[in-house]
Design a protein around this motif. Structure first.
Motif, PDB file in Angstrom:
ATOM      1  N   LEU A   1       0.607  18.031 -10.695  1.00 46.97           N
ATOM      2  CA  LEU A   1       0.287  19.332 -10.081  1.00 46.97           C
ATOM      3  C   LEU A   1       1.376  20.353 -10.362  1.00 46.97           C
ATOM      4  N   ASN A   2       2.672  19.915 -10.301  1.00 47.02           N
ATOM      5  CA  ASN A   2       3.769  20.852 -10.579  1.00 47.02           C
ATOM      6  C   ASN A   2       3.720  21.345 -12.023  1.00 47.02           C
ATOM      7  N   LYS A   3       3.421  20.398 -12.951  1.00 38.38           N
ATOM      8  CA  LYS A   3       3.305  20.814 -14.350  1.00 38.38           C
ATOM      9  C   LYS A   3       2.174  21.819 -14.521  1.00 38.38           C
ATOM     10  N   ARG A   4       1.037  21.533 -13.863  1.00 39.99           N
ATOM     11  CA  ARG A   4      -0.095  22.465 -13.945  1.00 39.99           C
ATOM     12  C   ARG A   4       0.268  23.826 -13.354  1.00 39.99           C
ATOM     13  N   LEU A   5       0.974  23.774 -12.227  1.00 43.90           N
ATOM     14  CA  LEU A   5       1.368  25.030 -11.583  1.00 43.90           C
ATOM     15  C   LEU A   5       2.338  25.809 -12.457  1.00 43.90           C
ATOM     16  N   GLU A   6       3.290  25.071 -13.126  1.00 46.39           N
ATOM     17  CA  GLU A   6       4.216  25.754 -14.013  1.00 46.39           C
ATOM     18  C   GLU A   6       3.465  26.394 -15.180  1.00 46.39           C
ATOM     19  N   LEU A   7       2.517  25.629 -15.764  1.00 52.51           N
ATOM     20  CA  LEU A   7       1.717  26.195 -16.867  1.00 52.51           C
ATOM     21  C   LEU A   7       0.924  27.405 -16.399  1.00 52.51           C
ATOM     22  N   ALA A   8       0.310  27.285 -15.183  1.00 57.06           N
ATOM     23  CA  ALA A   8      -0.459  28.412 -14.642  1.00 57.06           C
ATOM     24  C   ALA A   8       0.444  29.617 -14.410  1.00 57.06           C
ATOM     25  N   GLU A   9       1.689  29.344 -13.920  1.00 55.53           N
ATOM     26  CA  GLU A   9       2.637  30.441 -13.676  1.00 55.53           C
ATOM     27  C   GLU A   9       3.026  31.109 -14.995  1.00 55.53           C
ATOM     28  N   LYS A  10       3.297  30.276 -16.034  1.00 56.20           N
ATOM     29  CA  LYS A  10       3.634  30.847 -17.336  1.00 56.20           C
ATOM     30  C   LYS A  10       2.461  31.646 -17.903  1.00 56.20           C
ATOM     31  N   ASP A  11       1.238  31.083 -17.792  1.00 57.75           N
ATOM     32  CA  ASP A  11       0.051  31.816 -18.277  1.00 57.75           C
ATOM     33  C   ASP A  11      -0.123  33.130 -17.520  1.00 57.75           C
ATOM     34  N   LYS A  12       0.142  33.067 -16.209  1.00 52.52           N
ATOM     35  CA  LYS A  12       0.002  34.301 -15.417  1.00 52.52           C
ATOM     36  C   LYS A  12       1.016  35.343 -15.850  1.00 52.52           C
ATOM     37  N   LEU A  13       2.295  34.881 -16.049  1.00 55.01           N
ATOM     38  CA  LEU A  13       3.338  35.824 -16.478  1.00 55.01           C
ATOM     39  C   LEU A  13       3.005  36.408 -17.852  1.00 55.01           C
ATOM     40  N   LYS A  14       2.521  35.534 -18.753  1.00 52.85           N
ATOM     41  CA  LYS A  14       2.137  36.037 -20.077  1.00 52.85           C
ATOM     42  C   LYS A  14       1.001  37.054 -19.958  1.00 52.85           C
TER      43      LYS A  14
ATOM     44  N   ALA B   1       0.834  -1.214   0.000  1.00 60.98           N
ATOM     45  CA  ALA B   1       0.000   0.000   0.000  1.00 60.98           C
ATOM     46  C   ALA B   1       0.862   1.255   0.000  1.00 60.98           C
ATOM     47  N   ASN B   2       1.994   1.213   0.742  1.00 57.77           N
ATOM     48  CA  ASN B   2       2.893   2.382   0.761  1.00 57.77           C
ATOM     49  C   ASN B   2       3.514   2.631  -0.610  1.00 57.77           C
ATOM     50  N   ILE B   3       3.891   1.512  -1.305  1.00 60.88           N
ATOM     51  CA  ILE B   3       4.450   1.669  -2.663  1.00 60.88           C
ATOM     52  C   ILE B   3       3.419   2.307  -3.583  1.00 60.88           C
ATOM     53  N   LEU B   4       2.168   1.818  -3.514  1.00 60.05           N
ATOM     54  CA  LEU B   4       1.105   2.413  -4.344  1.00 60.05           C
ATOM     55  C   LEU B   4       0.903   3.878  -4.007  1.00 60.05           C
ATOM     56  N   LYS B   5       0.934   4.199  -2.711  1.00 63.28           N
ATOM     57  CA  LYS B   5       0.752   5.604  -2.294  1.00 63.28           C
ATOM     58  C   LYS B   5       1.869   6.481  -2.819  1.00 63.28           C
ATOM     59  N   GLN B   6       3.153   5.955  -2.768  1.00 61.86           N
ATOM     60  CA  GLN B   6       4.270   6.742  -3.274  1.00 61.86           C
ATOM     61  C   GLN B   6       4.127   6.991  -4.764  1.00 61.86           C
ATOM     62  N   VAL B   7       3.732   5.926  -5.498  1.00 65.91           N
ATOM     63  CA  VAL B   7       3.564   6.095  -6.947  1.00 65.91           C
ATOM     64  C   VAL B   7       2.465   7.104  -7.238  1.00 65.91           C
ATOM     65  N   ARG B   8       1.337   6.973  -6.496  1.00 66.96           N
ATOM     66  CA  ARG B   8       0.225   7.902  -6.718  1.00 66.96           C
ATOM     67  C   ARG B   8       0.605   9.328  -6.369  1.00 66.96           C
ATOM     68  N   ASP B   9       1.258   9.522  -5.194  1.00 62.35           N
ATOM     69  CA  ASP B   9       1.646  10.880  -4.774  1.00 62.35           C
ATOM     70  C   ASP B   9       2.654  11.489  -5.728  1.00 62.35           C
ATOM     71  N   LYS B  10       3.619  10.640  -6.216  1.00 65.19           N
ATOM     72  CA  LYS B  10       4.613  11.181  -7.152  1.00 65.19           C
ATOM     73  C   LYS B  10       3.942  11.641  -8.426  1.00 65.19           C
ATOM     74  N   ASP B  11       3.055  10.787  -9.007  1.00 59.08           N
ATOM     75  CA  ASP B  11       2.351  11.194 -10.230  1.00 59.08           C
ATOM     76  C   ASP B  11       1.499  12.426  -9.982  1.00 59.08           C
ATOM     77  N   PHE B  12       0.811  12.425  -8.827  1.00 58.95           N
ATOM     78  CA  PHE B  12      -0.035  13.570  -8.519  1.00 58.95           C
ATOM     79  C   PHE B  12       0.787  14.854  -8.404  1.00 58.95           C
ATOM     80  N   ASN B  13       1.940  14.749  -7.679  1.00 60.37           N
ATOM     81  CA  ASN B  13       2.785  15.950  -7.501  1.00 60.37           C
ATOM     82  C   ASN B  13       3.368  16.411  -8.828  1.00 60.37           C
ATOM     83  N   ASN B  14       3.796  15.417  -9.691  1.00 61.88           N
ATOM     84  CA  ASN B  14       4.332  15.797 -10.999  1.00 61.88           C
ATOM     85  C   ASN B  14       3.270  16.519 -11.822  1.00 61.88           C
TER      86      ASN B  14
END
Length: 443
Positions: free
Chosen positions: A49-62, A34-47
Protein backbone atom coordinates in the motif's frame (compact mmCIF):
# COMPACT_ATOMS: atom_id res chain seq x y z
CA UNK A 1 6.75 -15.67 4.12
CA UNK A 2 4.61 -18.36 5.68
CA UNK A 3 5.89 -21.05 3.30
CA UNK A 4 9.53 -20.57 4.42
CA UNK A 5 8.88 -21.49 8.09
CA UNK A 6 9.15 -25.25 8.73
CA UNK A 7 6.20 -26.42 10.81
CA UNK A 8 5.99 -29.79 12.62
CA UNK A 9 2.63 -30.89 13.92
CA UNK A 10 2.51 -32.71 17.26
CA UNK A 11 -0.45 -34.57 18.80
CA UNK A 12 -1.46 -31.83 21.23
CA UNK A 13 -2.00 -29.13 18.52
CA UNK A 14 1.31 -27.23 18.98
CA UNK A 15 3.50 -26.03 16.09
CA UNK A 16 7.27 -26.68 16.00
CA UNK A 17 8.96 -23.86 14.07
CA UNK A 18 12.55 -24.27 12.90
CA UNK A 19 14.49 -20.96 12.82
CA UNK A 20 16.12 -20.60 9.36
CA UNK A 21 19.07 -18.65 10.87
CA UNK A 22 20.18 -20.64 13.93
CA UNK A 23 18.31 -23.91 13.31
CA UNK A 24 16.72 -23.74 16.76
CA UNK A 25 13.32 -25.40 17.11
CA UNK A 26 10.74 -23.70 19.29
CA UNK A 27 7.06 -24.37 19.92
CA UNK A 28 4.21 -21.97 19.33
CA UNK A 29 0.46 -22.39 19.80
CA UNK A 30 -2.29 -21.71 17.28
CA UNK A 31 -2.85 -18.14 18.50
CA UNK A 32 0.85 -17.22 18.23
CA UNK A 33 1.07 -18.81 14.83
CA UNK A 34 -2.00 -16.89 13.64
CA UNK A 35 -0.46 -13.66 14.99
CA UNK A 36 2.78 -14.34 13.07
CA UNK A 37 0.77 -14.89 9.87
CA UNK A 38 -1.21 -11.71 10.53
CA UNK A 39 2.01 -9.70 11.07
CA UNK A 40 3.50 -11.04 7.85
CA UNK A 41 0.29 -10.32 5.95
CA UNK A 42 -0.13 -6.81 7.42
CA UNK A 43 3.53 -5.96 6.76
CA UNK A 44 3.30 -7.07 3.11
CA UNK A 45 -0.02 -5.31 2.75
CA UNK A 46 1.32 -2.07 4.28
CA UNK A 47 4.49 -2.23 2.14
CA UNK A 48 2.43 -2.74 -1.02
CA UNK A 49 0.00 0.00 0.00
CA UNK A 50 2.86 2.42 0.82
CA UNK A 51 4.49 1.71 -2.54
CA UNK A 52 1.16 2.30 -4.28
CA UNK A 53 0.63 5.49 -2.32
CA UNK A 54 4.14 6.69 -3.19
CA UNK A 55 3.52 5.95 -6.89
CA UNK A 56 0.12 7.69 -6.68
CA UNK A 57 1.79 10.68 -4.96
CA UNK A 58 4.48 10.85 -7.66
CA UNK A 59 1.84 10.54 -10.42
CA UNK A 60 -0.18 13.27 -8.74
CA UNK A 61 2.85 15.57 -8.46
CA UNK A 62 3.74 14.90 -12.10
CA UNK A 63 0.13 15.58 -13.12
CA UNK A 64 0.12 18.81 -11.11
CA UNK A 65 3.43 19.90 -12.66
CA UNK A 66 2.18 19.08 -16.16
CA UNK A 67 -1.10 20.90 -15.48
CA UNK A 68 0.82 23.90 -14.12
CA UNK A 69 3.11 23.89 -17.14
CA UNK A 70 0.14 23.60 -19.54
CA UNK A 71 -1.69 26.42 -17.77
CA UNK A 72 1.45 28.55 -17.78
CA UNK A 73 1.94 27.87 -21.50
CA UNK A 74 -1.73 28.68 -22.22
CA UNK A 75 -1.51 31.87 -20.18
CA UNK A 76 1.76 32.79 -21.90
CA UNK A 77 0.20 32.10 -25.31
CA UNK A 78 -2.86 34.14 -24.37
CA UNK A 79 -0.63 36.95 -23.10
CA UNK A 80 1.49 36.73 -26.24
CA UNK A 81 -1.63 36.87 -28.44
CA UNK A 82 -2.93 39.81 -26.44
CA UNK A 83 0.46 41.55 -26.64
CA UNK A 84 0.61 40.81 -30.37
CA UNK A 85 -2.85 42.32 -30.90
CA UNK A 86 -1.90 45.32 -28.78
CA UNK A 87 1.33 45.67 -30.73
CA UNK A 88 -0.60 45.43 -34.00
CA UNK A 89 -3.02 48.11 -32.87
CA UNK A 90 -0.15 50.19 -31.51
CA UNK A 91 1.64 49.72 -34.82
CA UNK A 92 -1.49 50.89 -36.65
CA UNK A 93 -1.71 53.87 -34.30
CA UNK A 94 2.01 54.58 -34.72
CA UNK A 95 1.63 54.22 -38.49
CA UNK A 96 -1.29 56.62 -38.46
CA UNK A 97 0.72 59.02 -36.27
CA UNK A 98 3.68 58.73 -38.63
CA UNK A 99 1.43 59.29 -41.62
CA UNK A 100 -0.06 62.28 -39.86
CA UNK A 101 3.40 63.68 -39.05
CA UNK A 102 4.58 62.97 -42.56
CA UNK A 103 1.52 64.67 -43.96
CA UNK A 104 2.08 67.65 -41.64
CA UNK A 105 5.76 67.78 -42.56
CA UNK A 106 4.94 67.50 -46.26
CA UNK A 107 2.34 70.16 -45.84
CA UNK A 108 4.80 72.34 -43.96
CA UNK A 109 7.45 71.77 -46.62
CA UNK A 110 4.90 72.45 -49.32
CA UNK A 111 3.72 75.56 -47.46
CA UNK A 112 7.25 76.73 -46.85
CA UNK A 113 8.10 76.02 -50.45
CA UNK A 114 4.96 77.71 -51.54
CA UNK A 115 5.70 80.54 -49.13
CA UNK A 116 9.13 80.98 -50.62
CA UNK A 117 7.62 80.77 -54.05
CA UNK A 118 4.96 83.27 -53.04
CA UNK A 119 7.53 85.52 -51.53
CA UNK A 120 9.48 85.37 -54.68
CA UNK A 121 6.38 85.90 -56.78
CA UNK A 122 5.25 88.68 -54.48
CA UNK A 123 8.55 90.24 -54.89
CA UNK A 124 8.19 89.96 -58.63
CA UNK A 125 4.54 91.00 -58.52
CA UNK A 126 5.46 93.90 -56.30
CA UNK A 127 7.99 94.88 -58.78
CA UNK A 128 5.64 94.41 -61.70
CA UNK A 129 2.35 95.83 -60.65
CA UNK A 130 0.14 96.09 -57.70
CA UNK A 131 -2.90 94.46 -59.35
CA UNK A 132 -1.08 91.37 -60.51
CA UNK A 133 0.34 91.07 -57.02
CA UNK A 134 -3.07 91.14 -55.43
CA UNK A 135 -4.45 88.59 -57.86
CA UNK A 136 -1.50 86.29 -57.27
CA UNK A 137 -1.83 86.70 -53.52
CA UNK A 138 -5.50 85.92 -53.68
CA UNK A 139 -4.85 82.87 -55.82
CA UNK A 140 -2.14 81.65 -53.48
CA UNK A 141 -4.33 82.26 -50.44
CA UNK A 142 -7.13 80.30 -52.04
CA UNK A 143 -4.75 77.45 -52.84
CA UNK A 144 -3.39 77.49 -49.30
CA UNK A 145 -6.89 77.44 -47.83
CA UNK A 146 -7.80 74.52 -50.05
CA UNK A 147 -4.65 72.65 -49.05
CA UNK A 148 -5.33 73.45 -45.40
CA UNK A 149 -8.88 72.09 -45.74
CA UNK A 150 -7.58 68.90 -47.35
CA UNK A 151 -4.89 68.57 -44.70
CA UNK A 152 -7.43 69.17 -41.94
CA UNK A 153 -9.71 66.56 -43.50
CA UNK A 154 -6.86 64.04 -43.67
CA UNK A 155 -5.91 64.72 -40.06
CA UNK A 156 -9.52 64.31 -38.93
CA UNK A 157 -9.80 61.03 -40.86
CA UNK A 158 -6.59 59.66 -39.30
CA UNK A 159 -7.73 60.78 -35.84
CA UNK A 160 -11.12 59.14 -36.40
CA UNK A 161 -9.48 55.85 -37.52
CA UNK A 162 -7.29 55.94 -34.41
CA UNK A 163 -10.27 56.53 -32.15
CA UNK A 164 -12.27 53.79 -33.90
CA UNK A 165 -9.39 51.30 -33.46
CA UNK A 166 -9.02 52.21 -29.79
CA UNK A 167 -12.78 52.01 -29.29
CA UNK A 168 -12.96 48.61 -31.03
CA UNK A 169 -10.12 47.22 -28.91
CA UNK A 170 -11.65 48.64 -25.74
CA UNK A 171 -15.10 47.26 -26.58
CA UNK A 172 -13.64 43.83 -27.39
CA UNK A 173 -11.86 43.48 -24.04
CA UNK A 174 -14.76 45.06 -22.17
CA UNK A 175 -17.04 42.43 -23.77
CA UNK A 176 -14.70 39.61 -22.70
CA UNK A 177 -14.47 41.00 -19.17
CA UNK A 178 -18.25 41.41 -19.03
CA UNK A 179 -18.77 37.82 -20.25
CA UNK A 180 -16.43 36.52 -17.56
CA UNK A 181 -18.11 38.63 -14.90
CA UNK A 182 -21.51 37.34 -16.03
CA UNK A 183 -20.23 33.70 -15.93
CA UNK A 184 -18.83 34.25 -12.42
CA UNK A 185 -22.08 35.84 -11.35
CA UNK A 186 -24.08 32.93 -12.82
CA UNK A 187 -21.90 30.43 -10.94
CA UNK A 188 -22.31 32.39 -7.72
CA UNK A 189 -26.02 32.60 -8.33
CA UNK A 190 -26.21 28.87 -9.01
CA UNK A 191 -24.22 28.05 -5.86
CA UNK A 192 -26.44 30.40 -3.88
CA UNK A 193 -29.57 28.63 -5.14
CA UNK A 194 -28.17 25.14 -4.58
CA UNK A 195 -29.03 23.49 -1.26
CA UNK A 196 -26.61 21.32 0.72
CA UNK A 197 -28.43 18.21 -0.48
CA UNK A 198 -28.08 19.25 -4.13
CA UNK A 199 -24.35 19.87 -3.65
CA UNK A 200 -23.91 16.45 -2.05
CA UNK A 201 -25.97 14.74 -4.74
CA UNK A 202 -23.83 16.32 -7.45
CA UNK A 203 -20.72 14.74 -5.88
CA UNK A 204 -22.49 11.37 -5.59
CA UNK A 205 -23.56 11.54 -9.23
CA UNK A 206 -20.00 12.42 -10.23
CA UNK A 207 -18.55 9.41 -8.38
CA UNK A 208 -21.24 7.05 -9.69
CA UNK A 209 -20.69 8.30 -13.25
CA UNK A 210 -16.92 7.87 -12.94
CA UNK A 211 -17.31 4.30 -11.64
CA UNK A 212 -19.89 3.28 -14.27
CA UNK A 213 -17.58 4.62 -16.96
CA UNK A 214 -14.97 1.92 -16.20
CA UNK A 215 -17.21 -0.72 -14.56
CA UNK A 216 -17.41 -3.04 -17.59
CA UNK A 217 -13.64 -3.13 -18.18
CA UNK A 218 -12.11 -2.77 -14.71
CA UNK A 219 -14.77 -4.17 -12.33
CA UNK A 220 -17.06 -6.55 -14.30
CA UNK A 221 -18.07 -8.57 -11.20
CA UNK A 222 -18.25 -5.67 -8.73
CA UNK A 223 -21.30 -4.43 -6.82
CA UNK A 224 -21.52 -0.64 -6.47
CA UNK A 225 -24.94 0.64 -5.39
CA UNK A 226 -26.48 3.14 -2.98
CA UNK A 227 -26.93 1.99 0.60
CA UNK A 228 -30.71 2.08 1.17
CA UNK A 229 -30.78 -0.08 4.31
CA UNK A 230 -31.69 2.17 7.28
CA UNK A 231 -32.93 -0.52 9.68
CA UNK A 232 -30.30 0.48 12.27
CA UNK A 233 -31.05 4.21 12.07
CA UNK A 234 -28.27 5.29 9.68
CA UNK A 235 -26.72 4.40 6.34
CA UNK A 236 -23.76 5.25 4.13
CA UNK A 237 -23.97 6.60 0.59
CA UNK A 238 -22.56 3.70 -1.49
CA UNK A 239 -21.33 0.14 -0.89
CA UNK A 240 -18.64 -1.40 -3.11
CA UNK A 241 -18.07 -5.16 -3.12
CA UNK A 242 -15.84 -7.00 -5.63
CA UNK A 243 -15.90 -10.76 -6.17
CA UNK A 244 -13.68 -13.19 -8.05
CA UNK A 245 -14.91 -15.80 -10.53
CA UNK A 246 -15.45 -18.32 -7.73
CA UNK A 247 -17.78 -15.90 -5.94
CA UNK A 248 -15.33 -15.18 -3.12
CA UNK A 249 -15.40 -11.59 -1.87
CA UNK A 250 -12.11 -9.79 -2.60
CA UNK A 251 -12.74 -6.43 -0.94
CA UNK A 252 -15.67 -4.37 0.38
CA UNK A 253 -15.77 -0.58 0.91
CA UNK A 254 -18.35 1.69 2.55
CA UNK A 255 -18.34 5.12 0.82
CA UNK A 256 -19.59 8.45 2.18
CA UNK A 257 -19.63 11.58 -0.08
CA UNK A 258 -19.50 15.03 1.54
CA UNK A 259 -19.59 18.47 -0.10
CA UNK A 260 -20.86 21.95 0.76
CA UNK A 261 -21.49 25.30 -0.89
CA UNK A 262 -18.75 27.93 -0.81
CA UNK A 263 -21.24 30.37 0.71
CA UNK A 264 -22.13 28.07 3.63
CA UNK A 265 -21.39 29.87 6.90
CA UNK A 266 -21.37 26.81 9.19
CA UNK A 267 -18.39 24.92 7.77
CA UNK A 268 -18.08 21.20 8.56
CA UNK A 269 -14.88 19.21 9.08
CA UNK A 270 -14.02 15.78 7.69
CA UNK A 271 -13.52 14.32 11.16
CA UNK A 272 -17.14 15.16 12.02
CA UNK A 273 -18.28 12.26 9.79
CA UNK A 274 -15.66 9.55 10.53
CA UNK A 275 -17.36 8.05 13.61
CA UNK A 276 -20.73 7.60 11.86
CA UNK A 277 -18.99 6.20 8.77
CA UNK A 278 -17.12 3.65 10.90
CA UNK A 279 -20.43 2.63 12.51
CA UNK A 280 -22.09 2.18 9.08
CA UNK A 281 -19.10 0.16 7.86
CA UNK A 282 -19.34 -2.25 10.82
CA UNK A 283 -23.13 -2.62 10.52
CA UNK A 284 -22.89 -3.44 6.79
CA UNK A 285 -19.86 -5.77 7.26
CA UNK A 286 -17.53 -3.79 4.99
CA UNK A 287 -13.75 -4.17 5.29
CA UNK A 288 -12.81 -0.55 4.45
CA UNK A 289 -14.41 2.88 4.88
CA UNK A 290 -13.68 5.83 2.54
CA UNK A 291 -14.90 9.43 2.88
CA UNK A 292 -14.92 11.22 -0.50
CA UNK A 293 -14.86 14.84 0.57
CA UNK A 294 -14.59 18.39 -0.73
CA UNK A 295 -14.71 19.78 2.82
CA UNK A 296 -11.77 21.82 4.16
CA UNK A 297 -10.73 22.73 0.62
CA UNK A 298 -7.84 24.89 1.90
CA UNK A 299 -6.28 22.09 3.97
CA UNK A 300 -2.92 20.89 2.61
CA UNK A 301 -3.35 17.74 4.72
CA UNK A 302 -6.42 16.60 2.80
CA UNK A 303 -5.37 18.12 -0.53
CA UNK A 304 -2.52 15.58 -0.65
CA UNK A 305 -5.07 13.22 -2.25
CA UNK A 306 -5.37 9.99 -0.21
CA UNK A 307 -5.19 10.42 3.58
CA UNK A 308 -4.91 7.38 5.86
CA UNK A 309 -7.11 7.87 8.96
CA UNK A 310 -6.33 4.48 10.53
CA UNK A 311 -5.03 6.27 13.63
CA UNK A 312 -8.64 7.32 14.29
CA UNK A 313 -10.57 4.33 12.97
CA UNK A 314 -9.25 1.07 11.43
CA UNK A 315 -9.01 0.88 7.63
CA UNK A 316 -10.39 4.41 7.19
CA UNK A 317 -9.37 6.81 4.38
CA UNK A 318 -10.30 10.36 3.32
CA UNK A 319 -9.84 11.20 -0.38
CA UNK A 320 -10.58 13.97 -2.83
CA UNK A 321 -12.96 13.17 -5.74
CA UNK A 322 -10.07 12.85 -8.22
CA UNK A 323 -8.71 9.98 -6.09
CA UNK A 324 -12.06 8.11 -5.98
CA UNK A 325 -11.10 5.53 -8.62
CA UNK A 326 -7.42 5.25 -7.56
CA UNK A 327 -8.36 4.34 -3.93
CA UNK A 328 -10.72 1.58 -5.19
CA UNK A 329 -7.96 0.25 -7.47
CA UNK A 330 -5.31 0.37 -4.73
CA UNK A 331 -7.46 -1.40 -2.13
CA UNK A 332 -8.69 -3.98 -4.66
CA UNK A 333 -5.18 -4.81 -5.93
CA UNK A 334 -3.87 -5.07 -2.37
CA UNK A 335 -6.80 -7.33 -1.47
CA UNK A 336 -6.14 -9.57 -4.50
CA UNK A 337 -2.56 -10.07 -3.32
CA UNK A 338 -3.65 -10.73 0.24
CA UNK A 339 -6.36 -13.12 -1.02
CA UNK A 340 -3.64 -15.68 -1.77
CA UNK A 341 -2.38 -15.42 1.79
CA UNK A 342 -5.96 -15.68 3.04
CA UNK A 343 -6.42 -18.85 1.00
CA UNK A 344 -3.19 -20.30 2.39
CA UNK A 345 -4.23 -19.32 5.90
CA UNK A 346 -7.69 -20.82 5.34
CA UNK A 347 -6.05 -24.03 4.07
CA UNK A 348 -3.80 -24.16 7.15
CA UNK A 349 -6.80 -23.49 9.38
CA UNK A 350 -8.77 -26.20 7.57
CA UNK A 351 -5.88 -28.61 8.02
CA UNK A 352 -5.63 -27.65 11.67
CA UNK A 353 -9.38 -28.13 12.02
CA UNK A 354 -9.12 -31.54 10.32
CA UNK A 355 -6.27 -32.56 12.61
CA UNK A 356 -8.12 -31.18 15.62
CA UNK A 357 -11.28 -33.02 14.56
CA UNK A 358 -9.25 -36.21 14.05
CA UNK A 359 -7.62 -35.81 17.45
CA UNK A 360 -11.01 -35.04 18.97
CA UNK A 361 -12.56 -38.07 17.28
CA UNK A 362 -9.65 -40.19 18.51
CA UNK A 363 -10.10 -38.82 22.04
CA UNK A 364 -13.85 -39.43 21.81
CA UNK A 365 -13.20 -42.99 20.62
CA UNK A 366 -10.66 -43.56 23.40
CA UNK A 367 -13.07 -42.15 25.97
CA UNK A 368 -16.02 -44.21 24.70
CA UNK A 369 -13.86 -47.31 24.35
CA UNK A 370 -12.45 -46.82 27.86
CA UNK A 371 -15.93 -46.29 29.25
CA UNK A 372 -17.25 -49.42 27.53
CA UNK A 373 -14.14 -51.35 28.53
CA UNK A 374 -14.53 -50.33 32.17
CA UNK A 375 -18.23 -51.22 32.07
CA UNK A 376 -17.51 -54.58 30.41
CA UNK A 377 -14.66 -55.21 32.86
CA UNK A 378 -16.91 -54.52 35.83
CA UNK A 379 -19.62 -56.75 34.40
CA UNK A 380 -17.05 -59.46 33.65
CA UNK A 381 -15.83 -59.31 37.21
CA UNK A 382 -19.42 -59.47 38.41
CA UNK A 383 -20.05 -62.48 36.15
CA UNK A 384 -16.84 -64.15 37.43
CA UNK A 385 -17.97 -63.49 40.99
CA UNK A 386 -21.40 -64.90 40.18
CA UNK A 387 -19.79 -67.92 38.52
CA UNK A 388 -17.58 -68.40 41.59
CA UNK A 389 -20.67 -68.13 43.75
CA UNK A 390 -22.47 -70.62 41.46
CA UNK A 391 -19.43 -72.92 41.62
CA UNK A 392 -19.48 -72.69 45.42
CA UNK A 393 -23.20 -73.35 45.43
CA UNK A 394 -22.80 -76.26 43.01
CA UNK A 395 -19.93 -77.57 45.09
CA UNK A 396 -22.13 -77.46 48.15
CA UNK A 397 -24.93 -79.08 46.17
CA UNK A 398 -22.47 -81.71 44.96
CA UNK A 399 -21.30 -82.37 48.46
CA UNK A 400 -24.92 -82.56 49.62
CA UNK A 401 -25.74 -84.98 46.80
CA UNK A 402 -22.67 -87.04 47.57
CA UNK A 403 -23.72 -87.11 51.25
CA UNK A 404 -27.26 -88.13 50.23
CA UNK A 405 -25.88 -90.89 47.97
CA UNK A 406 -23.75 -92.17 50.79
CA UNK A 407 -26.73 -92.17 53.12
CA UNK A 408 -28.85 -93.89 50.49
CA UNK A 409 -26.23 -96.55 50.04
CA UNK A 410 -26.04 -97.10 53.78
CA UNK A 411 -29.82 -97.17 53.93
CA UNK A 412 -29.88 -99.70 51.10
CA UNK A 413 -27.31 -101.81 52.86
CA UNK A 414 -29.35 -101.67 55.99
CA UNK A 415 -32.51 -102.50 54.02
CA UNK A 416 -30.75 -105.52 52.53
CA UNK A 417 -29.90 -106.73 55.99
CA UNK A 418 -33.52 -106.57 57.20
CA UNK A 419 -35.23 -110.11 57.43
CA UNK A 420 -38.41 -111.45 58.97
CA UNK A 421 -36.40 -113.32 61.52
CA UNK A 422 -34.63 -110.15 62.58
CA UNK A 423 -37.89 -108.25 62.70
CA UNK A 424 -39.69 -110.95 64.75
CA UNK A 425 -36.74 -111.70 66.93
CA UNK A 426 -37.71 -111.01 70.47
CA UNK A 427 -41.27 -110.16 69.32
CA UNK A 428 -43.62 -113.10 70.06
CA UNK A 429 -46.72 -111.34 68.77
CA UNK A 430 -45.30 -110.69 65.30
CA UNK A 431 -43.84 -114.18 65.28
CA UNK A 432 -47.29 -115.59 65.84
CA UNK A 433 -48.77 -113.43 63.12
CA UNK A 434 -46.25 -114.44 60.50
CA UNK A 435 -46.78 -118.11 61.39
CA UNK A 436 -50.55 -117.74 60.93
CA UNK A 437 -49.96 -116.20 57.57
CA UNK A 438 -47.69 -118.97 56.51
CA UNK A 439 -50.23 -121.62 57.67
CA UNK A 440 -53.01 -119.95 55.76
CA UNK A 441 -50.87 -119.83 52.69
CA UNK A 442 -50.01 -123.50 53.02
CA UNK A 443 -53.64 -124.45 53.49
Amino acid sequence: MVANIPIFRNPIGMNDINCPECGKVFKIDETGYANILKQVRDKDFNNALNKRLELAEKDKLKSVEIAKRDIKIEMQESANMKDAKIQQLQAKIDTAEIKKNLAINEAKHAIEKERDSIAYKLHQIKENNEISQKLAIQKVVNGLEKQQDELRSNLERVELEKKLAEQSLKEKYETQIQDRDEAIERLRDMKLRMSTKMVGESLEQHCESEFNRIRATAFPLAYFEKDNDVKNGSKGDYIFRDLNKEGTEIVSIMFEMKNESDLTTNKKKNEDFLKELNKDRNEKNCEYAVLVSLLESDSDFYNAGIVDMSHRFPKMYVVRPQCFLPIITLLRNAAIKSLKYKAELALVKAQNIDITNFEQSLENFKTAFGKNYNLASRRFETAIQEIDKSIDHLQKTKEALLGADRNLRLANDKAQEVTVQRLTRQNPTMTEKFKDLENKAAA
